[in-house]
Design a protein around this motif. Sequence first.
Motif, mmCIF file in Angstrom:
data_model
loop_
_atom_site.group_PDB
_atom_site.id
_atom_site.type_symbol
_atom_site.label_atom_id
_atom_site.label_comp_id
_atom_site.label_asym_id
_atom_site.label_seq_id
_atom_site.Cartn_x
_atom_site.Cartn_y
_atom_site.Cartn_z
ATOM 1 N N ASN A 78 -11.542 3.392 7.997
ATOM 2 C CA ASN A 78 -12.070 3.277 6.270
ATOM 3 C C ASN A 78 -10.704 1.853 4.590
ATOM 4 O O ASN A 78 -10.785 2.277 3.858
ATOM 5 C CB ASN A 78 -11.625 4.972 5.658
ATOM 6 N N ASP A 79 -9.647 1.599 6.067
ATOM 7 C CA ASP A 79 -9.173 0.436 5.725
ATOM 8 C C ASP A 79 -9.175 -0.981 5.709
ATOM 9 O O ASP A 79 -8.562 -1.705 5.601
ATOM 10 C CB ASP A 79 -7.623 1.249 5.648
ATOM 11 N N VAL A 89 0.720 -1.143 0.011
ATOM 12 C CA VAL A 89 0.085 -0.201 -0.160
ATOM 13 C C VAL A 89 0.946 1.388 0.431
ATOM 14 O O VAL A 89 0.639 2.126 -0.154
ATOM 15 C CB VAL A 89 -1.471 -0.228 1.266
ATOM 16 N N LYS A 145 -0.681 1.094 7.269
ATOM 17 C CA LYS A 145 -2.768 0.709 7.355
ATOM 18 C C LYS A 145 -2.932 0.476 7.999
ATOM 19 O O LYS A 145 -4.121 -0.302 8.970
ATOM 20 C CB LYS A 145 -2.422 0.407 5.662
#
Length: 386
Positions: A309-310, A287, A291
């Motif tokens: 969100n991830d 990525v 994250k």
Amino acid sequence: MDKVVTCVAPVNIATIKYWGKRDEHLILPLNDSVSLTLDCDQMHAKTSVIAGPFIDEDSVWLNGQIMSIETNERLKKCFHLIRNLIKIRKGENSQESKWNIRVCSENNFPTAAGLASSAAGYACLVYTLANAFGLLDEDLPSIARQGSGSACRSIYGGFVHWKAGIDELGSDSTAIQIAADTHWPEMRIIILVVNDSQKKTSSTVGMKQAVETSELLKYRVQKCVPERTKGIIQAITDKNFEKFAEITMRDSNQFHAVCLDTYPPCVYLNQVSHDIISFVHDYNKAVGKIKVSYTFDAGPNAFLFIQQNDLNLFMSELVNVFPSEQPNSSYLRGIVSTLPYEVKPFGFKPKDKDLLKYIMVTKLGSGPRCVNDHLLNDDGTLKSKQ
Ligand code: DP6
């Protein structure tokens, strides 16, 4: 007391680990630790308490089995400390301090799965007794600590700092809240329960051996933990995920290095744990940003931190890399969406099936609370399960 009081208390996961005591009897730690309190909705200990002249003797039922209080020093200590507090608050000769107490407790997750059940259990015992006798105050973390060190952190929700303190009697060794769960509502915790039957050295024994034999533990306590504690409190305050994640992973790795530096060594991680560690680093690299992060306690199960969100993208890859024969409905638990997870964003190579028992997704929680669903009847008898 003519009514049963019942409470639930959460599990907490340390990002800066408690490992090593300066006082075995009072359960005083060598170093500060920092943890996240999980939501009670997914995982909790539940305890019902009734006390009064009509209860014939002190007794504790845990997960359907009667425990011996006499031979369990920590349980005995918690009863003793609560009775002391009753005397301080209500007078030396108060009737309530003489009442026998019946306790019935259960976890809604496997006790021996290495998922911090003693922390939730002792926090719940102390919190429920305190509620039953009207003793809610700042002494609770210190009492819970003497049941199991990490339990003092489960008394509060959100992000919690257990200060090691320096006082020989432990007056300054207590837990405080750094920030409430609402401060970082996007934070998610993914628990990977690893298939493993190996008997592990308990935390209590492992950390005692580390204090006696590990040179690395001394360096960790003096040099690394103070800097990391400051760093992670700042990262939490700023909601700086990358900093939070890096400190968390480094501290978990160092804690397990201390376990290996113990003589004879304590091995808590297995091959699957190491596969998870590599996968998290490979994923972050793919990525191009941190994250997701991991931490491991005294067992092979992984606790991953990620922001909402991830989550879906990561989960797609996770179930691809760690596949299961089970249907997603039993493999994926907690607050996970029912996505089919067919996308394989980065196409990592899948590993063998069923390396994991299940995957649980949860969030931060606000700490212990009272509930109305009791495990005991008002006459002190155990409620029979339907
Ligand atoms: C690895 O609190 O279970 O989970 O105080 O002897 O009961 P005792 O130990 P315990 O140790 C927890 C160790 C850990 C790290 C942590 O939670 O900070």
